[in-house]
Design a protein around this motif. Structure first.
Motif, PDB file in Angstrom:
ATOM      1  N   LEU A  76      52.278  57.770  32.627  1.00 40.75           N
ATOM      2  CA  LEU A  76      51.735  56.793  31.675  1.00 40.75           C
ATOM      3  C   LEU A  76      51.683  55.375  32.238  1.00 40.75           C
ATOM      4  CD1 LEU A  76      53.166  57.858  28.202  1.00 40.75           C
ATOM      5  CD2 LEU A  76      50.767  57.652  28.857  1.00 40.75           C
ATOM      6  N   ALA A  77      52.745  54.917  32.866  1.00 46.99           N
ATOM      7  CA  ALA A  77      52.783  53.535  33.364  1.00 46.99           C
ATOM      8  C   ALA A  77      51.704  53.299  34.418  1.00 46.99           C
ATOM      9  CB  ALA A  77      54.172  53.197  33.896  1.00 46.99           C
ATOM     10  N   PRO A  78      51.571  54.152  35.457  1.00 52.45           N
ATOM     11  CA  PRO A  78      50.482  53.926  36.420  1.00 52.45           C
ATOM     12  C   PRO A  78      49.099  54.038  35.784  1.00 52.45           C
ATOM     13  CG  PRO A  78      52.093  55.465  37.318  1.00 52.45           C
ATOM     14  CD  PRO A  78      52.461  55.212  35.898  1.00 52.45           C
ATOM     15  N   PHE A  79      48.964  54.919  34.792  1.00 49.04           N
ATOM     16  CA  PHE A  79      47.675  55.061  34.114  1.00 49.04           C
ATOM     17  C   PHE A  79      47.295  53.764  33.408  1.00 49.04           C
ATOM     18  CE2 PHE A  79      45.488  55.896  30.088  1.00 49.04           C
ATOM     19  CZ  PHE A  79      44.295  56.406  30.565  1.00 49.04           C
ATOM     20  N   PHE A  80      48.214  53.239  32.597  1.00 44.57           N
ATOM     21  CA  PHE A  80      47.922  51.999  31.878  1.00 44.57           C
ATOM     22  C   PHE A  80      47.723  50.832  32.849  1.00 44.57           C
ATOM     23  CE2 PHE A  80      49.650  54.124  28.060  1.00 44.57           C
ATOM     24  CZ  PHE A  80      48.614  53.829  27.190  1.00 44.57           C
ATOM     25  N   PHE A  81      48.533  50.791  33.920  1.00 45.18           N
ATOM     26  CA  PHE A  81      48.384  49.740  34.918  1.00 45.18           C
ATOM     27  C   PHE A  81      46.974  49.779  35.510  1.00 45.18           C
ATOM     28  CE2 PHE A  81      48.468  48.681  39.463  1.00 45.18           C
ATOM     29  CZ  PHE A  81      48.765  47.335  39.382  1.00 45.18           C
ATOM     30  N   SER A  82      46.527  50.949  35.938  1.00 43.22           N
ATOM     31  CA  SER A  82      45.190  51.083  36.543  1.00 43.22           C
ATOM     32  C   SER A  82      44.098  50.741  35.547  1.00 43.22           C
ATOM     33  CB  SER A  82      44.989  52.512  37.053  1.00 43.22           C
ATOM     34  OG  SER A  82      45.957  52.823  38.014  1.00 43.22           O
ATOM     35  N   LEU A  83      44.255  51.224  34.339  1.00 38.49           N
ATOM     36  CA  LEU A  83      43.256  50.971  33.302  1.00 38.49           C
ATOM     37  C   LEU A  83      43.144  49.473  33.018  1.00 38.49           C
ATOM     38  CD1 LEU A  83      41.391  52.626  31.441  1.00 38.49           C
ATOM     39  CD2 LEU A  83      43.207  52.594  29.740  1.00 38.49           C
ATOM     40  N   GLU A  84      44.281  48.803  32.921  1.00 35.51           N
ATOM     41  CA  GLU A  84      44.271  47.372  32.629  1.00 35.51           C
ATOM     42  C   GLU A  84      43.746  46.546  33.802  1.00 35.51           C
ATOM     43  OE1 GLU A  84      48.162  46.254  31.239  1.00 35.51           O
ATOM     44  OE2 GLU A  84      48.099  47.748  29.638  1.00 35.51           O
ATOM     45  N   ARG A  85      44.003  46.988  35.032  1.00 33.53           N
ATOM     46  CA  ARG A  85      43.499  46.247  36.199  1.00 33.53           C
ATOM     47  C   ARG A  85      41.970  46.246  36.238  1.00 33.53           C
ATOM     48  NH1 ARG A  85      46.976  42.693  38.199  1.00 33.53           N
ATOM     49  NH2 ARG A  85      46.213  42.734  40.325  1.00 33.53           N
ATOM     50  N   LEU A  86      41.364  47.320  35.751  1.00 32.64           N
ATOM     51  CA  LEU A  86      39.907  47.423  35.757  1.00 32.64           C
ATOM     52  C   LEU A  86      39.260  46.747  34.547  1.00 32.64           C
ATOM     53  CD1 LEU A  86      39.519  51.136  36.870  1.00 32.64           C
ATOM     54  CD2 LEU A  86      39.160  49.101  38.247  1.00 32.64           C
ATOM     55  N   ALA A  87      40.044  46.539  33.486  1.00 32.21           N
ATOM     56  CA  ALA A  87      39.494  46.018  32.230  1.00 32.21           C
ATOM     57  C   ALA A  87      39.302  44.509  32.287  1.00 32.21           C
ATOM     58  CB  ALA A  87      40.430  46.381  31.082  1.00 32.21           C
ATOM     59  N   THR A  88      38.458  44.025  31.397  1.00 37.83           N
ATOM     60  CA  THR A  88      38.300  42.577  31.237  1.00 37.83           C
ATOM     61  C   THR A  88      39.591  42.029  30.633  1.00 37.83           C
ATOM     62  OG1 THR A  88      37.388  42.797  29.010  1.00 37.83           O
ATOM     63  CG2 THR A  88      35.817  42.801  30.853  1.00 37.83           C
ATOM     64  N   SER A  89      39.772  40.728  30.656  1.00 33.01           N
ATOM     65  CA  SER A  89      41.021  40.150  30.143  1.00 33.01           C
ATOM     66  C   SER A  89      41.198  40.436  28.653  1.00 33.01           C
ATOM     67  CB  SER A  89      41.074  38.655  30.415  1.00 33.01           C
ATOM     68  OG  SER A  89      39.987  38.001  29.807  1.00 33.01           O
ATOM     69  N   ALA A  90      40.114  40.396  27.897  1.00 33.52           N
ATOM     70  CA  ALA A  90      40.216  40.689  26.458  1.00 33.52           C
ATOM     71  C   ALA A  90      40.609  42.156  26.245  1.00 33.52           C
ATOM     72  CB  ALA A  90      38.900  40.384  25.762  1.00 33.52           C
ATOM     73  N   ASN A  91      39.961  43.056  26.962  1.00 34.02           N
ATOM     74  CA  ASN A  91      40.305  44.471  26.820  1.00 34.02           C
ATOM     75  C   ASN A  91      41.695  44.759  27.375  1.00 34.02           C
ATOM     76  OD1 ASN A  91      37.968  45.182  25.508  1.00 34.02           O
ATOM     77  ND2 ASN A  91      36.911  45.842  27.365  1.00 34.02           N
ATOM     78  N   ARG A  92      42.093  44.004  28.386  1.00 33.07           N
ATOM     79  CA  ARG A  92      43.433  44.179  28.956  1.00 33.07           C
ATOM     80  C   ARG A  92      44.489  43.884  27.896  1.00 33.07           C
ATOM     81  NH1 ARG A  92      45.344  41.093  34.499  1.00 33.07           N
ATOM     82  NH2 ARG A  92      47.262  42.247  34.816  1.00 33.07           N
TER      83      ARG A  92
END
Length: 158
Positions: A76-92
């Motif tokens: 879960l932690a690496p998944f959310f980390f990767s997802l947030e790194r790719l997202a815009t700041s608002a989506n992050r």
């Protein structure tokens, strides 16, 4: 008045324009139907591909909550980390509020930001060194020996 060899050349502007219209072939109804058919076909293909992309996105969006819930804790932690790194700041920020996201992801982001800053500093340092080398190389190219310097070198060897 000017006399023309052919009286048609002396026709009024309206008459000359009319002749130009006659000279241009008109589109037949078959051509019009073919063009209209092509436009409809292209429009259908575009709608079809757009609809397919929307269906794929919807399927992924519908399945994602179950996918996240089925993940094991260490993933879960690496998944959310990767997802947030790719997202815009608002989506992050929105993703960060997910109930299954652990606080360790914030630490992972801090470490990654520090690594990015170090990499940027290293890249700047390398670029500055490269620029200095290029400037020194260019300076060597522009400095040429003068005839006086060559003459003085020759006289000292005698």
């Amino acid at each position: 008045m000017t006399k023309f060899i052919n009286s048609e050349f002396a026709a009024s502007k309206a008459t000359r324009n009319e002749r130009k219209q006659i000279a241009r072939p008109e589109e037949s109804s078959a051509t019009e139907r073919a063009v209209a058919s092509l436009r409809r076909s292209l429009g259908k293909d575009l709608k079809k591909s757009d609809n397919k992309e929307r269906q794929i996105t919807k399927a992924i969006n519908d399945t994602m909550p179950e996918f996240i819930a089925a993940m094991e804790e260490e993933v879960l932690a690496p998944f959310f980390f990767s997802l947030e790194r790719l997202a815009t700041s608002a989506n992050r920020r929105r993703i960060a509020s997910h109930p299954l996201r652990s606080d360790i992801v914030d630490e992972m982001h801090e470490e990654a930001d520090e690594e990015d800053a170090l990499a940027a500093e290293e890249a700047e340092r390398v670029a500055a060194e490269e620029e200095k080398r290029n400037a020194a190389h260019d300076e060597k190219k522009t400095v040429k020996p003068t005839p006086q310097a060559e003459a003085s070198d020759g006289s000292s060897s005698e």
